[in-house]
Design an enzyme around this catalytic site. Sequence first.
Site, PDB file in Angstrom:
ATOM      1  N   ASP A 471      19.334  57.860 -43.535  1.00  0.00           N
ATOM      2  CA  ASP A 471      18.289  57.623 -42.529  1.00  0.00           C
ATOM      3  C   ASP A 471      18.072  58.862 -41.665  1.00  0.00           C
ATOM      4  O   ASP A 471      18.896  59.787 -41.648  1.00  0.00           O
ATOM      5  CB  ASP A 471      18.734  56.430 -41.660  1.00  0.00           C
ATOM      6  CG  ASP A 471      17.567  55.667 -41.069  1.00  0.00           C
ATOM      7  OD1 ASP A 471      16.450  56.196 -41.042  1.00  0.00           O
ATOM      8  OD2 ASP A 471      17.790  54.533 -40.613  1.00  0.00           O
ATOM      9  N   ASP A 541       9.781  50.120 -41.865  1.00  0.00           N
ATOM     10  CA  ASP A 541      10.581  49.104 -41.166  1.00  0.00           C
ATOM     11  C   ASP A 541       9.786  47.813 -41.027  1.00  0.00           C
ATOM     12  O   ASP A 541      10.344  46.788 -40.642  1.00  0.00           O
ATOM     13  CB  ASP A 541      10.982  49.608 -39.772  1.00  0.00           C
ATOM     14  CG  ASP A 541      12.234  50.463 -39.825  1.00  0.00           C
ATOM     15  OD1 ASP A 541      12.910  50.464 -40.870  1.00  0.00           O
ATOM     16  OD2 ASP A 541      12.534  51.137 -38.823  1.00  0.00           O
TER      17      ASP A 541
HETATM   18  C1  GLA Z   1      15.964  52.720 -39.066  1.00  0.00           C
HETATM   19  C2  GLA Z   1      15.807  52.202 -40.472  1.00  0.00           C
HETATM   20  C3  GLA Z   1      16.185  50.744 -40.513  1.00  0.00           C
HETATM   21  C4  GLA Z   1      17.593  50.561 -40.054  1.00  0.00           C
HETATM   22  C5  GLA Z   1      17.744  51.144 -38.662  1.00  0.00           C
HETATM   23  C6  GLA Z   1      19.185  51.146 -38.226  1.00  0.00           C
HETATM   24  O1  GLA Z   1      15.019  52.182 -38.213  1.00  0.00           O
HETATM   25  O2  GLA Z   1      14.510  52.391 -40.911  1.00  0.00           O
HETATM   26  O3  GLA Z   1      16.035  50.251 -41.827  1.00  0.00           O
HETATM   27  O4  GLA Z   1      18.466  51.196 -40.958  1.00  0.00           O
HETATM   28  O5  GLA Z   1      17.278  52.478 -38.592  1.00  0.00           O
HETATM   29  O6  GLA Z   1      19.354  51.693 -36.974  1.00  0.00           O
END
Ligand code: GLA
Length: 721
Positions: A471, A541
């Site tokens: 990420d 997300d």
């Molecule tokens: C980001 C990712 C999510 C999740 C969060 C965790 O927003 O896109 O899928 O992993 O971080 O903090």
Amino acid sequence: MIKINEEQKIFDLSGKDFNYILAVNQFGYLENLYFGKKIEYTGFIKNFTEARGHGVCVSGERNRHADASQFMLEYSSVGAGDFRIPSIIVNQKSGARTCDLKYSSYKIVEKRFSSPLPKCRGGETLVISLTDESAGVTVDLYYTIYDDISAIVRSVNVKNMSNDEIYLDKAYSFNIDLPYDDYRITGLFGAHLKERSVESEKIMRGTHTLSSLRGVSSAQINPFIAVSDSYATENIGRVYGFNLIYSGNFELNVSLDEIDHLRINGGIASEDFGWFLKSGEEFETPECVIAYSDKGFNGMSAAFHDLYREHLINEKFVYASRPIVINNWEATYFNFDENKLKSIIDSVKGTGIDTFVLDDGWFGKRNDDTTSLGDWFANKEKLPDGLKSVSDYCHKNGLKFGLWFEPEMVSPESELYKHHPTWVVKIDGRSPCLGRDQLVLDLTNEKVVDFIVETISSHIENDGLDYIKWDMNRSITDQYSSTLLKENQKEFNHRYVLGLYSALKRITEKYPSVLIEGCASGGCRFDAGILAYCPQIWTSDNSDAYSRTRIQYGTSYCYPPSAMSCHVSVCPNHQTGRVTPFESRIAIASLGAFGFELDSTKLSDDERSAVKAACSSYRQDEVLLLGGDLIRLKSPFKDGYFAEMLVSKDKRRAKLTVMPPNSFGNDKFYFVRLYGLNENAMYRLNGQSVASGSALVHRGYYLPRVSGDYNTIVVYLEQTD
Ligand code: GLA
């Protein structure tokens, strides 16, 4: 195929559906004479240059003139008569910036893959060298083509041939000048939770620039632009698509001048960029893929998808069955312990879900997003027996184990920051901007890259990781590195991206069977550079099925469906509050690398059966998803609803997925023309009625009326003979 006419200095590059013809004009400039549908060019070139000769090149004897603005240049510079947006700016020892790039030589080469900058494999590569001896610079233009793909891959190598240092203010990946013909531009725009919406504009005179200065390719503007006939649709019209294989700051310009020449150029953003080249040194730009289609945007996408699958994405994963993931993020957020994780793992046994991914919150003292990034050791309160215990539990139960990292980041409140305050992107004497309460690690520093590689390697080895979710949750500010000299600071942004690629290259080469999924606050760094190392990327997300019809539709302009990681989540949806049927969430998520993002311990019996059935049909259809053609049929942006079809390459099998418009009562009858089928074949629909391919293409498939909103219709088509 590359055909070269030595005498006339004509280079004819032909891919699947196009010719790309270059020639050196009488002044030594490399011009683009034609880029479009396949043609026979004998005689054409002469005719073309003669016709145009009235406007320019009045005297072949002059070797300097100020008419270069009328040439269709393949690379452009400043100070030598071309007044359009240049592709390169070379600062020379004297402070002069004029650079007049003329043809010097060509060669056919094998591409080098030594640097971590991602490149397309295979094909045939022509390099044409342009030189300005006075500026002491040679620019090698790379062209890679493939007989069976309608795309050309371009990049540039700039060499300092002088005895002095030169400084590049700009070094684009490509430049192309085409005759304007009532074209429009199309791009992919958005933000976190609404990535890659398709928007299209008329081309005005002047320059339209699409760019990201966020340090990442960004959700705001994807490194993609298309120039198309104004009437082009998904299935008709000429489309030229440009997609940079790059994950950092970029710019793509489309400029229309007073004589209706259209210039498209771009590469690394020139804003906040600079690069020193010592005598003999070279600078390599990212690649830009230029796709050509005379069959609308679907044709353009097919070219990108085929190229990325065959020549960019890791061969080991690209056509291999993908993990079906259960991810605990939306199930627990930061609030979990080992027992909770084990109960999630228990609850998916026997469903077909085969990989458990432990998301954020497993490390340091992390109970919210204000702390611990960088402290990549298990949080003892949540996981007293460490990660290995969870990993072993997965493996014992027949699941693979995946782990979330945000390797490029550090929390101010962390052990890592305490011990290595200089590893952070910041400027002495200035407090750095925080994003999600975190700082960015300085990936231009080799020690930081080593730390990332070593940390992840030790988790792969000690905790038995099969999968990593990589990420990156903020844009980059305070661009500065304490390890770079003052005069090299403008190299920061690109060096950061090179550091990232280097970490990814080292890890993927060392652990070839570990699949790394890319992620950046969802889909904020969804680009072909990341795809070279990560066969799939978390698309957004936003996991709401209705929103996903838009996001996945736009993303598919450049990136194949198997590159999009798509999960089923609960309702009301956590991002939009919308309630959609479980079947629809499954239908839309199974148009990408499939998985679940919910508390599976809370599934009803019916939902559990639906999960099982979904995993089984996903596996049956997976070959279509991994290797078939994606045909977009109805656009949520233009038509107000979503319809797409996956069709096997031999056109014998297809799967249509539609989310019809919301009901208003007494609705009209909707039908979808199933472009992409074999018009000479008969198809059985959902194992029942039979219809001819030609009828399904030209008359279309009538959508059954469904009651309620956000439903989906899924139709399987199988050739009968
Ligand atoms: C980001 C990712 C999510 C999740 C969060 C965790 O927003 O896109 O899928 O992993 O971080 O903090």
